[in-house]
Every structure is written in C-alpha cells, then in structure tokens.
Design a protein around this motif. Structure first.
Motif, PDB file in Angstrom:
ATOM      1  N   VAL A  68      36.956  29.991  49.659  1.00 38.57           N
ATOM      2  CA  VAL A  68      36.547  31.089  48.781  1.00 38.57           C
ATOM      3  C   VAL A  68      37.733  31.581  47.952  1.00 38.57           C
ATOM      4  O   VAL A  68      37.599  31.880  46.757  1.00 38.57           O
ATOM      5  CB  VAL A  68      35.935  32.234  49.604  1.00 38.57           C
ATOM      6  N   ILE A  82      30.508  32.367  42.916  1.00 36.09           N
ATOM      7  CA  ILE A  82      30.795  31.635  44.151  1.00 36.09           C
ATOM      8  C   ILE A  82      29.577  31.692  45.072  1.00 36.09           C
ATOM      9  O   ILE A  82      29.167  30.679  45.658  1.00 36.09           O
ATOM     10  CB  ILE A  82      32.032  32.226  44.857  1.00 36.09           C
ATOM     11  N   SER A 120      38.086  31.429  43.848  1.00 35.16           N
ATOM     12  CA  SER A 120      38.313  32.673  43.112  1.00 35.16           C
ATOM     13  C   SER A 120      39.604  32.627  42.292  1.00 35.16           C
ATOM     14  O   SER A 120      39.596  32.904  41.092  1.00 35.16           O
ATOM     15  CB  SER A 120      38.351  33.851  44.093  1.00 35.16           C
ATOM     16  N   LEU A 121      40.712  32.258  42.943  1.00 38.87           N
ATOM     17  CA  LEU A 121      42.014  32.366  42.285  1.00 38.87           C
ATOM     18  C   LEU A 121      42.408  31.112  41.508  1.00 38.87           C
ATOM     19  O   LEU A 121      43.103  31.221  40.490  1.00 38.87           O
ATOM     20  CB  LEU A 121      43.093  32.682  43.335  1.00 38.87           C
ATOM     21  N   GLU A 140      33.921  34.295  39.498  1.00 39.76           N
ATOM     22  CA  GLU A 140      33.569  35.616  39.986  1.00 39.76           C
ATOM     23  C   GLU A 140      32.883  35.482  41.342  1.00 39.76           C
ATOM     24  O   GLU A 140      32.282  34.440  41.653  1.00 39.76           O
ATOM     25  CB  GLU A 140      32.622  36.315  39.002  1.00 39.76           C
ATOM     26  N   PRO A 141      32.945  36.528  42.187  1.00 39.42           N
ATOM     27  CA  PRO A 141      32.294  36.456  43.498  1.00 39.42           C
ATOM     28  C   PRO A 141      30.820  36.076  43.421  1.00 39.42           C
ATOM     29  O   PRO A 141      30.325  35.310  44.260  1.00 39.42           O
ATOM     30  CB  PRO A 141      32.485  37.865  44.056  1.00 39.42           C
TER      31      PRO A 141
END
Length: 415
Positions: A40, A54, A44-45, A50-51
């Motif tokens: 995760v 995901i 994200s990084l 965006e959450p």
C-alpha cells in the motif's frame, strides 16, 4: 548429538520431493511477504495513487481472483499442474517487475489484475501438481510441512519489507517489488526443476464438462461451508484488532505480540495439527473442531470488553489461540477433502470452484461481521459465534452428503 539431530528431523520435512515442496513454499513466501508488507505504501508514494484508487484497484483484483478461480482451475487440469504452476509464476514475476513502470491508475489496474490472475493460475497448478505427485498416504503431512514453511517465509519476508520501508526512500520501495519479482522468478525455476507428475488415467466415455462441477450440489455445499469458516481469519486478523483498540483497554503494542503468537503456533503446530486428516473420518473431525474453536473464541473476545489490564490481554490471547486452532485444523481438513473427493482429472476445477465460494463469502462476511462485532457494543460476537457453531453442526451431514454422491464422469456430466 543424536538428540539434536532428532529435534532437527522433526522440523525438516522428509527428504526428496516433500522437502523441495516445503522450501519452495518458503522461497515464494519470502518474496510475496516482502511485497505485501509495504504494498500500500508503494502504491501511494511510488506510483502516486490516491487511497480511493488503491482501494478500487484491490477490489477489482479481488474480483479477478474470484471470477478466475474456476476457469484457471480447469486450465490447470488441461495443462497439467506443473506447467500451469510455472506459467503462473513466470507471469506473476513479470507483473511484480512491471509495478515500478505503472505511472497512473489505469496502468496500475492492468498490472495488479495481471498479477492476481497469474497468482490464481499458479495456485491452481500447485494444488493439482502436489495432489498428483505425492502419494495419498503422505499428502496431508507434506502439505502441512509446506504450509508451516510458508508461514516461516512470510515472517522473513515481513522483516525484509519492514527494513525496506525503514529506508524511507524510493530505492527502499523499489526493494519491495524487486525482491518479490526475484523471489517469484526463482520460485518458477525451482518448480520447473521438480519431477514430472504422472497424468491421471483417462476417464471412460466423453470428456467431462467443466461446468458439471458447478452442478455438483453436495461439493458446492461443502465449499460454501469452508468459505464461511475461513472468515475466522478476517475476524481475528482485522476485526479483533479493531475491537481491541476501540472497545478494550489493551495496549496497542500487544496486538503485535498476538500476531507473533499466531505465527509461532502456525509454524510449530501445523504438522501436529494435521494428524488424522489423511482419512475422511479424521478430516471431518478436524473440520468440526475448527468450527467449535471459532465458535468458542467469539464470546471470549466479547468478554475482553468487560475486563481490564493484563486480564484483558490474557483473554485476547486465549481467543487468538482458539482462532489459530481453527486455522490449523481447517487447513488440514481442506487439504484432504479438496484433493481426495474430486475426480483426479478435475481437481483443479473443483479447487477453483471451492476458492470461488470462499471469495463470495469474503465479499459479504467482513462488512457484516464488523458491524456485528463493533457497532453492537459486544453482543454481536455471540451472533458471529453462532454462525460458526451452525457450521459445526452442518459439517457431518454435508460431508456425508458429499460422500454418498457419485463423483465420476457420468455423474458430473449428467447431474
């Protein structure tokens, strides 16, 4: 010295193919566990998602695994277990290597769905190959060693993943996916070097239709029973920690200790827990034990909402021990029932159908169980326990139904 070698002998699988299958499980789990630890964070990084994106991607991938379990299982029957296993592992390694190339939601969705489909095919091939190459009298014990070593590998992979995340850098995130890609690729090479499995004897008459598996109502009922019972893993791994931090006074670091307790038990007791699972009577008994353990664990979790201090920690530990017992007994029973009851030439399709039923349960169960456990203030745990108790009551009738239903080519194609 002899005593030392005796202890080592109890930890090591029997030499030859059983030991190779166990070490293969550990190798695969090291790579996969490394990635899962920080997946995760990577999405994200590194990919920049965006959450919500995901979450959508994981849900779509879950649906791919659910929908693909049956057709990929049938494909493993047609290709042969080892060939399907190797093909799936190679495709999965390529998908892991492609993750750093994803530069947006669309490419991420393509890669994660490819990786899930490849993993589904590889898992189907592994079951078909193992059932074909390991003698019936040793099959459950060999699978128990493989699962124990799988847990060892995931533990090592989680440690590598944690170290990679501690670097707090893009190179550290790259370590996650490259380790997974390398581990899965080595796994494919390892599997390709395993001995050939004898093909199942050709069935008399016309080739059975794969869709006939879906009309095998007794086995479908058994698969549904397994699907509901496997929700115990969601209960203890996701709902119980949420309960512990919101409804009890248990310190948060205790959650890590509870997970460590589960891992240690899974590694040390899996082979012992599989004793007796090499017969229909024994596997049915373990299936019932697993349901009873889960049913008893749920009200014990509810009790932790009324206790305080170290008593709360002890109560939660007892619940985790019971849920771990469910995991060990349930997996042992499923190995026998999923490999011995289906026709040899349709094991992949039957296992795929069983996985699809489990996926359906996981789509519905977690949300409902979370509401029952958390939003009711505690009494919902008794309802969840009642669901597992009902499964326990149904185990023997369902298995007997499966046992007295013929499962040959004619029965499957004309059912």
């Amino acid at each position: 010295m002899n005593a030392l070698w005796g202890r080592i002998g109890k930890i090591l699988p029997p030499p030859g193919l059983p030991r190779a299958l166990a070490f293969q499980s550990a190798l695969y789990a090291v790579g996969n566990g490394t990635f899962l630890t920080g997946s995760v964070v990577f999405f994200s990084l590194y990919v920049g998602l965006e959450p919500v994106q995901i979450g959508i991607g994981l849900s779509v991938a879950g649906f791919v695994g659910l929908a693909g379990s049956f057709p990929f299982g049938h494909l493993a029957d047609r290709l042969g277990g080892r060939r399907a296993w190797v093909a799936g592992a190679i495709a999965e390694a390529a998908a892991f290597a492609a993750y750093p190339l994803a530069d947006g939601f669309a490419s991420f969705l393509l890669v994660i769905c490819t990786q899930t489909a490849a993993e589904t095919l590889a898992n189907a091939g592994r079951v078909v190959y193992t059932a074909a190459v390991v003698p019936k009298e040793n099959r459950v014990r060999v699978m128990a060693f493989a699962r124990a070593y799988l847990n060892v590998g995931f533990t090592v992979g989680s440690g590598i993943g944690a170290l990679a995340l501690a670097l707090d850098s893009r190179p550290g995130l790259l370590i996650l996916v490259l380790t997974a890609a390398a581990g899965t690729a080595l796994n494919a090479v390892f599997v390709a070097r395993m001995p050939h499995a004898a093909a199942p004897p050709p069935a008399e008459g016309e080739r059975p239709s794969p869709w006939g598996v879906l009309r095998d109502r007794p086995f479908t009922g058994l698969a549904a029973l397994f699907g509901v019972l496997w929700l115990h893993s969601t209960v203890w791994a996701e709902i119980l920690p949420l309960w512990a931090i919101t409804m009890t006074d248990a310190p948060k670091p205790v959650l890590g200790a509870l997970f460590a307790l589960n891992t240690a038990m899974a590694v040390l007791l899996q082979v012992r827990a599989a004793r007796g699972a090499d017969t229909l009577t024994g596997s049915t008994r373990l299936l019932r034990w697993s349901a009873v353990a889960a049913a008893v664990a749920c009200p014990i979790v509810a009790l932790s909402g009324w206790t305080g201090g170290w008593v709360t920690v002890a109560v939660l530990a007892v619940a985790v021990v019971l849920f771990t017992g469910t995991e060990l007994w349930l997996s042992s029973a499923q190995w026998y029932l999923n490999t011995e009851l289906p026709p040899a030439g349709q094991r992949g399709a039957y296992v795929g159908m069983s996985r699809s039923m489990g996926g359906l349960a996981k789509m519905v169960g977690p949300a409902g169980f979370t509401v029952l456990a958390i939003e009711t203030g505690g009494w919902g745990w008794w309802v969840i326990g009642g669901v597992f108790a009902l499964c326990g009551a149904l185990c023997l009738p369902v298995v007997r139904w499966v046992e007295r239903t013929p499962r040959n080519v004619a029965a499957v194609t004309t059912a």
